[in-house]
Motif scaffolding. Structure first.
Motif, PDB file in Angstrom:
ATOM      1  N   ILE A  45       0.838  -1.200   0.000  1.00  0.00           N
ATOM      2  CA  ILE A  45       0.000   0.000   0.000  1.00  0.00           C
ATOM      3  C   ILE A  45       0.873   1.251   0.000  1.00  0.00           C
ATOM      4  O   ILE A  45       0.587   2.219  -0.714  1.00  0.00           O
ATOM      5  CB  ILE A  45      -0.990   0.015   1.189  1.00  0.00           C
ATOM      6  N   GLN A  49       0.981   3.873  -3.234  1.00  0.00           N
ATOM      7  CA  GLN A  49       0.647   5.286  -3.049  1.00  0.00           C
ATOM      8  C   GLN A  49       1.785   6.181  -3.535  1.00  0.00           C
ATOM      9  O   GLN A  49       1.546   7.217  -4.175  1.00  0.00           O
ATOM     10  CB  GLN A  49       0.340   5.554  -1.571  1.00  0.00           C
ATOM     11  N   SER A  78      -2.294  10.498   1.114  1.00  0.00           N
ATOM     12  CA  SER A  78      -2.636   9.228   1.770  1.00  0.00           C
ATOM     13  C   SER A  78      -3.421   9.464   3.050  1.00  0.00           C
ATOM     14  O   SER A  78      -4.373   8.729   3.350  1.00  0.00           O
ATOM     15  CB  SER A  78      -1.363   8.429   2.060  1.00  0.00           C
ATOM     16  N   ASP A  82      -7.148   8.119   3.948  1.00  0.00           N
ATOM     17  CA  ASP A  82      -7.328   7.254   5.106  1.00  0.00           C
ATOM     18  C   ASP A  82      -8.277   7.866   6.132  1.00  0.00           C
ATOM     19  O   ASP A  82      -8.959   7.152   6.862  1.00  0.00           O
ATOM     20  CB  ASP A  82      -5.977   6.971   5.757  1.00  0.00           C
ATOM     21  N   ARG A 159      -5.409   1.461  -3.311  1.00  0.00           N
ATOM     22  CA  ARG A 159      -6.136   0.439  -2.549  1.00  0.00           C
ATOM     23  C   ARG A 159      -6.697  -0.645  -3.453  1.00  0.00           C
ATOM     24  O   ARG A 159      -6.689  -1.829  -3.099  1.00  0.00           O
ATOM     25  CB  ARG A 159      -7.233   1.104  -1.713  1.00  0.00           C
ATOM     26  N   PHE A 198     -13.820  -1.085  -0.948  1.00  0.00           N
ATOM     27  CA  PHE A 198     -13.003   0.105  -0.661  1.00  0.00           C
ATOM     28  C   PHE A 198     -13.722   0.868   0.442  1.00  0.00           C
ATOM     29  O   PHE A 198     -13.263   0.944   1.580  1.00  0.00           O
ATOM     30  CB  PHE A 198     -12.865   0.931  -1.930  1.00  0.00           C
ATOM     31  N   LEU A 312      -8.911  -1.888   4.140  1.00  0.00           N
ATOM     32  CA  LEU A 312      -7.598  -2.267   3.648  1.00  0.00           C
ATOM     33  C   LEU A 312      -7.203  -3.552   4.366  1.00  0.00           C
ATOM     34  O   LEU A 312      -7.557  -3.734   5.539  1.00  0.00           O
ATOM     35  CB  LEU A 312      -6.568  -1.167   3.959  1.00  0.00           C
ATOM     36  N   GLY A 316      -1.540  -4.268   5.037  1.00  0.00           N
ATOM     37  CA  GLY A 316      -1.213  -3.462   3.858  1.00  0.00           C
ATOM     38  C   GLY A 316      -0.648  -4.276   2.718  1.00  0.00           C
ATOM     39  O   GLY A 316      -0.294  -3.738   1.675  1.00  0.00           O
TER      40      GLY A 316
END
Length: 328
Positions: A45, A49, A78, A82, A159, A198, A312, A316
């Protein structure tokens, strides 16, 4: 006003523009692959990103000047993503960093309007000189927000790429097909978007009072759309809890059955204008992961909590012992 802004966003997402974004992302993936071979393990992850932030900024016309800025912008975008479905510290961090990012975005808009050279076809130029429904250019504040609104969602595609990598691990029989058959890759990515959540749900306020299936909604009521349930509804998908990409062979959607990024029409509703770019970026990344690197997936916690938004895998998705499969 909404439709005029949406038309601008759709223009930015032209096929040629999407192809350029995917090409930039592929170059970044290959650069990261070479670095991974020197590391014991990486958290996918974080890597995804970083790849997408660099590619998105170069594509938009705001290339990052050095590694320090790249790390900072990746962290900012990010954190916004999040914190989007959180209440408390995660959300506060995202909001705090967003203010800093908006200042950075406004600086680029102002520089272009003051005469800094820029590709007139770039998203930055499109937004900087866009005229709204009232015929006026966007305010500096709104233009900065719209610039962020095309960068942040590209980083969010990380993601889906992580979910796709998880699917390659959980359903390894698809790995060879994903790497060699574009039709199979398309079906696989659509199934990843349907199967893995997601955002399990999204909310909004009712703009008017209405009745639906005997339920009464007053103006201003919060309404939750069960995206996870809709994408697995047995009336639409049959065995919706099974991962079966073949279901998308010849599939023709209605606009209201597969809704990981909203429902309806792109031009008139709130369906994400970047959905096609999401599919192409995810396809590209999974093809590269399936064909250009070999890696191990160590034991880790791959559980996905539906109580956390956005979701997620807990770890990760960690991969290790990365080897280049062939010359890039």
């Amino acid at each position: 006003m909404h439709r005029v802004r949406k038309a601008m966003m759709m223009a930015i997402q032209s096929p040629e523009s999407r192809a350029r974004l995917v090409a930039l992302a592929e170059a970044e993936w290959r650069r990261h692959f070479a670095r991974w071979t020197r590391l014991r393990k990486v958290v996918l992850i974080r890597e995804a990103q970083a790849v997408l932030c660099r590619a998105a900024c170069a594509w938009a016309g705001v290339p990052l000047v050095n590694e320090e800025e790249a790390v900072l912008r990746t962290a900012e975008f990010s954190a916004m993503i999040d914190g989007a479905g959180a209440v408390g510290p995660r959300n506060w961090l995202g909001q705090s960093l967003r203010r800093h990012t908006e200042e950075w975005a406004r600086g680029h808009i102002e520089a272009v309007r003051m005469g800094r050279p820029v590709d007139p076809a770039s998203p930055l130029a499109t937004i900087a000189f866009h005229r709204d429904a009232d015929g006026e250019v966007l305010s500096m504040e709104h233009a900065g927000v719209e610039l962020i609104n095309i960068l942040r969602p590209v980083v969010a595609v990380a993601r889906y790429i992580v979910f796709g990598a998880l699917a390659l691990h959980e359903f390894p029989q698809w790995r060879a097909r994903v790497g060699s058959d574009d039709a199979a890759l398309q079906m696989f990515v659509q199934e990843v978007r349907r199967y893995y959540p997601f955002f399990p749900a999204i909310g909004g306020r009712a703009s008017t009072a209405f009745e639906w299936n005997g339920l009464q909604f007053a103006k201003g009521d919060w309404v939750l759309l069960d995206m996870f349930g809709t994408n697995r509804h047995p009336g639409t998908w049959g065995d919706g809890d099974s991962f079966r990409p073949e279901r998308f062979d010849g599939w023709q959607g209605s606009g209201f059955d597969l809704i990981p990024q909203g429902g309806g029409e792109y031009a008139t509703s709130h369906r994400c204008p970047g959905e096609m770019a999401t599919v192409e970026l995810t396809k590209s990344a999974l093809r590269l992961l399936a064909t250009e690197v070999d890696y191990d997936v160590p034991q880790q916690n791959l559980d996905i909590s539906l109580a956390r938004m956005p979701t997620l895998p807990t770890s990760g998705v960690e991969i290790g012992h990365v080897r280049l499969a062939r010359a890039s």
